[in-house]
Enzyme design. Structure first.
Site, PDB file in Angstrom:
ATOM      1  NE  ARG A 166     -21.454  18.792  66.047  1.00  0.00           N
ATOM      2  CZ  ARG A 166     -20.706  18.284  65.090  1.00  0.00           C
ATOM      3  NH1 ARG A 166     -19.328  18.402  65.179  1.00  0.00           N
ATOM      4  NH2 ARG A 166     -20.930  18.070  63.915  1.00  0.00           N
TER       5      ARG A 166
ATOM      6  CG  HIS B 120     -24.157  14.065  62.152  1.00  0.00           C
ATOM      7  ND1 HIS B 120     -24.655  15.489  62.247  1.00  0.00           N
ATOM      8  CD2 HIS B 120     -22.854  14.318  61.784  1.00  0.00           C
ATOM      9  CE1 HIS B 120     -23.747  16.204  61.831  1.00  0.00           C
ATOM     10  NE2 HIS B 120     -22.898  15.697  61.556  1.00  0.00           N
TER      11      HIS B 120
ATOM     12  CD  GLN C   5     -22.085  14.644  56.930  1.00  0.00           C
ATOM     13  OE1 GLN C   5     -21.395  15.350  57.848  1.00  0.00           O
ATOM     14  NE2 GLN C   5     -21.816  14.622  55.854  1.00  0.00           N
TER      15      GLN C   5
ATOM     16  CG  ASP D 138     -18.098   8.658  60.898  1.00  0.00           C
ATOM     17  OD1 ASP D 138     -16.844   9.376  60.647  1.00  0.00           O
ATOM     18  OD2 ASP D 138     -19.094   8.800  61.822  1.00  0.00           O
TER      19      ASP D 138
ATOM     20  CB  CYS E 116     -19.570  12.485  57.685  1.00  0.00           C
ATOM     21  SG  CYS E 116     -19.012  11.841  59.420  1.00  0.00           S
TER      22      CYS E 116
ATOM     23  NE  ARG F  96     -23.563  18.913  57.464  1.00  0.00           N
ATOM     24  CZ  ARG F  96     -22.909  18.686  58.823  1.00  0.00           C
ATOM     25  NH1 ARG F  96     -21.684  18.156  58.956  1.00  0.00           N
ATOM     26  NH2 ARG F  96     -23.386  19.246  59.886  1.00  0.00           N
TER      27      ARG F  96
HETATM   28  N1   CP Z   1     -19.106  15.903  59.724  1.00  0.00           N
HETATM   29  C1   CP Z   1     -19.210  16.732  60.680  1.00  0.00           C
HETATM   30  O1   CP Z   1     -20.250  17.030  61.388  1.00  0.00           O
HETATM   31  O2   CP Z   1     -18.112  17.752  60.940  1.00  0.00           O
HETATM   32  P1   CP Z   1     -17.715  18.451  62.241  1.00  0.00           P
HETATM   33  O3   CP Z   1     -17.516  17.628  63.158  1.00  0.00           O
HETATM   34  O4   CP Z   1     -16.298  19.174  61.572  1.00  0.00           O
HETATM   35  O5   CP Z   1     -18.922  19.446  62.071  1.00  0.00           O
END
Ligand code: CP
Length: 308
Positions: free
Chosen positions: A107, A134, A137, A225, A266, A294
């Site tokens: 990430r 992403h 997700q 979001d 998400c 997830r």
């Molecule tokens: N939705 C998501 O990626 O959550 P986090 O940022 O907690 O990993």
């Protein structure tokens, strides 16, 4: 060796296989305590590096748990505590990690970091979120939709709010899974046109509708979001809130969608900003199924990457 970098870079047949595989694996675990190993242990002997240059709850815990359930081991690394954050090149980091681990999930901020990692790693690399996309997700979101409503192909998905990285992966998924997508947000926060054009080129309808009530008309799924993403400057917060307030997902907006339209977010959410409690906790909300999925979707992605 397969990298999982983005939904539009992955063959639709492979994406379909991963969603179906995730559902099968989820069903096989029903009722088991979370720490119980899967009956199959396809990652036995595998070591997975989970690199985080940004905060995370869902991505971190679901990848870590998923690898363990499949018999593998993880090391969770903070970007700022690695030499990567102190001048070592991404290419060298990729080469070194490839000598220690069997797969890298990262990430990060800039997409270029992910791409350079994938270019120089000799093990699979998974995109755990960049400023641009992403994909993990949205694999979980497609799985969640289909779990509740059947095939997403041909359905209408409406995004309300910021044209951010999560929206971008929805646009990729629209083209690959064959659903229509409407973006509703202020012109200043439009997604990159390229995301929309690429999906349209794959034969789906992708529209921009500034009026959120019109956008939601006939929707099978409404998604939003946070109004301020991790990479957005906090000084932009008030301006963004003013621009995005008309796009809040509330009961009035959901009334324009189909009666059985699902609601997704998400997470993490800023409750009663981008969506009201009534919607988030309402009967059509599947936000916690998304979070759970997830785990299952990423287990299928990991197995696909490792041919395991
Ligand atoms: N939705 C998501 O990626 O959550 P986090 O940022 O907690 O990993």
């Amino acid at each position: 060796m397969n990298h999982f970098l983005d939904i539009n870079k992955t063959d639709p047949a492979d994406l379909r296989h991963m969603i179906d595989h995730a559902s099968t694996m989820k069903a096989a675990r029903q009722g088991l305590p979370k720490g119980t190993p899967d009956a199959d242990q396809p990652l036995a002997g595998h070591m997975v590096a989970l690199i985080f240059e940004k905060p995370s709850t869902r991505t971190r815990v679901s990848f870590d748990l998923g690898v363990r359930q499949m018999g593998g081991q993880t090391m969770v690394l903070s970007g700022s505590e690695m030499q990567l954050g102190h001048g070592e090149t991404i290419a060298d980091t990729a080469r070194v990690l490839s000598r220690y681990v069997d797969l890298i999930m990262i990430r990060t901020f800039e997409e270029d970091v992910l791409l350079e990692m994938a270019e120089h790693a000799t093990v699979p690399v998974i995109n755990g979120l960049t400023n641009r996309t992403h994909p993990c997700q949205i694999m979980a979101d497609v799985m969640t939709f289909e779990e509740h409503r059947g095939p997403i192909n041909g359905k209408k998905v409406v995004w309300c709010g910021d044209g951010n990285n999560v929206f971008a992966s929805f646009a990729h998924a629209a083209g690959q899974f064959g659903f229509d997508l409407t973006f509703s947000g202020p012109p200043t926060l439009d997604p990159e046109r390229g995301f929309l054009e690429e999906a349209r080129a794959k034969g789906v309808t992708v529209e921009i509708e500034r009026d959120p009530a019109k956008a939601a008309d006939g929707a099978d799924l409404v998604v939003t979001d946070t109004w301020v993403s991790m990479h957005d400057s906090q000084t932009a917060r008030e301006r963004r809130h003013n621009q995005l307030r008309p796009y809040q997902v509330n009961a009035e907006l959901m009334a324009h969608a189909k009666p059985d339209a699902l609601f997704m977010h998400c997470l993490p959410a800023h409750r009663n900003e981008e969506a009201t409690d009534a919607v988030m906790d309402g009967p059509n909300s599947v936000i916690f199924d998304e979070a759970e999925n997830r785990l299952h979707a990423q287990k299928a992605i990991l197995r696909w990457c490792l041919n395991a």
